[in-house]
Enzyme design. Structure first.
Site, mmCIF file in Angstrom:
data_model
loop_
_atom_site.group_PDB
_atom_site.id
_atom_site.type_symbol
_atom_site.label_atom_id
_atom_site.label_comp_id
_atom_site.label_asym_id
_atom_site.label_seq_id
_atom_site.Cartn_x
_atom_site.Cartn_y
_atom_site.Cartn_z
ATOM 1 N N GLU A 88 0.841 -1.211 0.000
ATOM 2 C CA GLU A 88 0.000 0.000 0.000
ATOM 3 C C GLU A 88 0.876 1.262 0.000
ATOM 4 O OE1 GLU A 88 -2.276 0.391 3.589
ATOM 5 O OE2 GLU A 88 -3.732 1.759 2.702
ATOM 6 N N LYS B 23 -10.171 2.016 -1.902
ATOM 7 C CA LYS B 23 -10.306 1.484 -0.539
ATOM 8 C C LYS B 23 -11.652 1.867 0.067
ATOM 9 C CE LYS B 23 -7.448 1.282 3.699
ATOM 10 N NZ LYS B 23 -6.106 1.676 4.220
ATOM 11 N N CYS C 183 -5.576 -3.004 2.928
ATOM 12 C CA CYS C 183 -5.276 -2.861 4.369
ATOM 13 C C CYS C 183 -6.498 -2.956 5.281
ATOM 14 C CB CYS C 183 -4.511 -1.574 4.611
ATOM 15 S SG CYS C 183 -3.555 -1.606 6.163
#
Lengths: 297, 297
Positions: free
Chosen positions: B43, B116, B153
């Site tokens: 990331e 995300k 994440c």
């Protein structure tokens, strides 16, 4: 909140309901002597795991909730002043049966029931034949030791079930279980299966920031079809365990023997862990509609 | 389906975007030489993890998808004939930024992006300040090496995200990540956090019967507030890993150093494992409405 002592009764089961119940009663008494306020039994603890074959005669094992098995446990709960989580092959009506967990208050009164929502149907686990799908949803059962998120065995593979219990206010999750190895599987495959089973339930603790308790049966139960087939039965793998809200293993039972796990749980950990890991805050409920579909493609 | 060789690039990041990209380029070339057909970066690999503080100047790190970072990676993909998963601080418009993963085909063309969906906002991880929530849902990106379920994440803590990617046809899940320890935490706490992080992602593999890949950064990045506060920064914990569809760990990177994991994946395992563990068959989609609520009580 003071620590709450919990007990997990991991046992073998034979063909006699009476003997299975008497053994469970002795374990409950022993757990109470050791300070347990909540005692959890394994799935279908009053009978052998009859789902290894599809046999209409096995419906004779079933009882209503008002039947002798729950009467026995209600008496045990009152006598030992413990909250009990029991399990029952529930006869609801002619032709309508469930795999049902029952929470009994320390007064001996039934606090609530949960009917297994996710049912397996795999070689040696023919549960869709015996049980109708649960129709009570994912509702925790209020008791004097907290709101108990009781789920059953196959439910443990479904993050949806754990999440719904947590969203509905469960203080901890409890999985009465009957899972084991096929004796002919390789050692590596057996290891992967056991690890997957534990990992999956630890993940429910982590994702939802609460304790997770799993109570499994133990020992070989031969298949009724043993005489005619290569199927040797199921070796129930024990390994009953308690995980804390970060998924950490707090206690674990034997993999081959009967066992009684008695452990004090600090349920305040949920508040602390959820402050550090506020996963409930960030769920994208605007984008989860697809979870209500069978498949997206 | 033949085995598909995948590479995970785990690296440290400094203040220079140019140097970070050059290092990533070298790792991609090395991975290709070792046979990788799919190379995954961590990331925000082009920059330091700037979210340790809320500073308007850090928006200068952002770029559009057509900017130099993705141009660099498109060239690298074409040159090495590998499919790449990269990560970008995406500038979509003035005042509108995302934490975006980008899949680049081996031809050098962009195959698709994922923005995300779940964003953290915790001490040292102020992502809600920098990034708007993703608005593309949980859609796998089709590529010549399979349908890639790319998540980022914080998404890894959400079983919902993994499930939706699987239901939408993902062949495997890929999590570019930036997670680490607070240096002042105890060794026991650090151990629990790392284990929870791995366990959670292994559970996605199990629940959905597919491979899961996680690529984390590594090493200490000091907090910009270091001079005035007790906050010492984040020690990114590495441990990039690959789990198989039973959750079994197939490969794992160093916890302290840069590393390049190159492993052949047998994606046919999904078919085999899902036949043995048919969890998708038994989801109770009639009873999951509560998943669309923030809380049930």
């Amino acid at each position: 909140m003071k620590p709450m002592t919990i007990a997990l009764v991991q046992m073998t089961c034979g063909p006699s309901k009476k003997q299975n119940l008497e053994k469970a009663g002795q374990k409950i008494a022993e757990a109470a002597r050791k300070g347990a306020r909540l005692v959890c039994l394994q799935e279908l603890h009053a009978t052998p795991y009859f789902c290894q074959t599809e046999d209409p005669a096995c419906f004779d094992f079933a009882e209503p909730i008002s039947g002798p098995t729950m009467k026995f446990l209600c008496t045990a709960a009152k006598k030992t002043k413990t909250v009990l989580v029991g399990s029952l092959f529930e006869r609801r009506s002619a032709g309508l049966y469930h795999n049902t967990a029952v929470v009994i208050e320390k007064t001996g009164k039934i606090a609530g029931i949960y009917r297994k929502m996710h049912l397996p149907d795999d070689p040696s686990y023919y549960e869709k034949y015996y049980f109708a799908p649960g129709d009570l949803g994912f509702t925790p059962i209020a008791s004097s030791v907290g709101k108990l998120g009781v789920l059953v065995c196959w439910d443990q593979w479904y993050p949806e079930a754990a999440r719904l219990m947590a969203l509905n206010g469960a203080d901890l999750l409890i999985y009465p279980t009957a899972i084991g190895w096929e004796p002919s599987d390789t050692a590596a495959e057996k290891k992967r299966q056991l690890l997957a089973w534990t990992t999956m339930q630890q993940s429910h603790a982590i994702a939802n920031g609460l304790h997770v308790v799993s109570i499994n049966r133990v020992g070989l139960e031969k298949s009724p079809e043993h005489a005619t087939k290569t199927n040797k039965g199921i070796v129930f793998w024990g390994n009953s365990f308690i995980a804390g809200p970060q998924g950490e293993i707090l206690a674990r039972a034997s993999d081959t023997k009967e066992d009684l796990v008695v452990t004090a749980l600090d349920l305040n950990r949920t508040e602390k862990v959820r402050r550090a890991w506020p996963f409930l805050r960030d769920r994208r409920i605007d984008a989860y509609n697809g979870l209500l579909k069978r498949f997206g493609c």
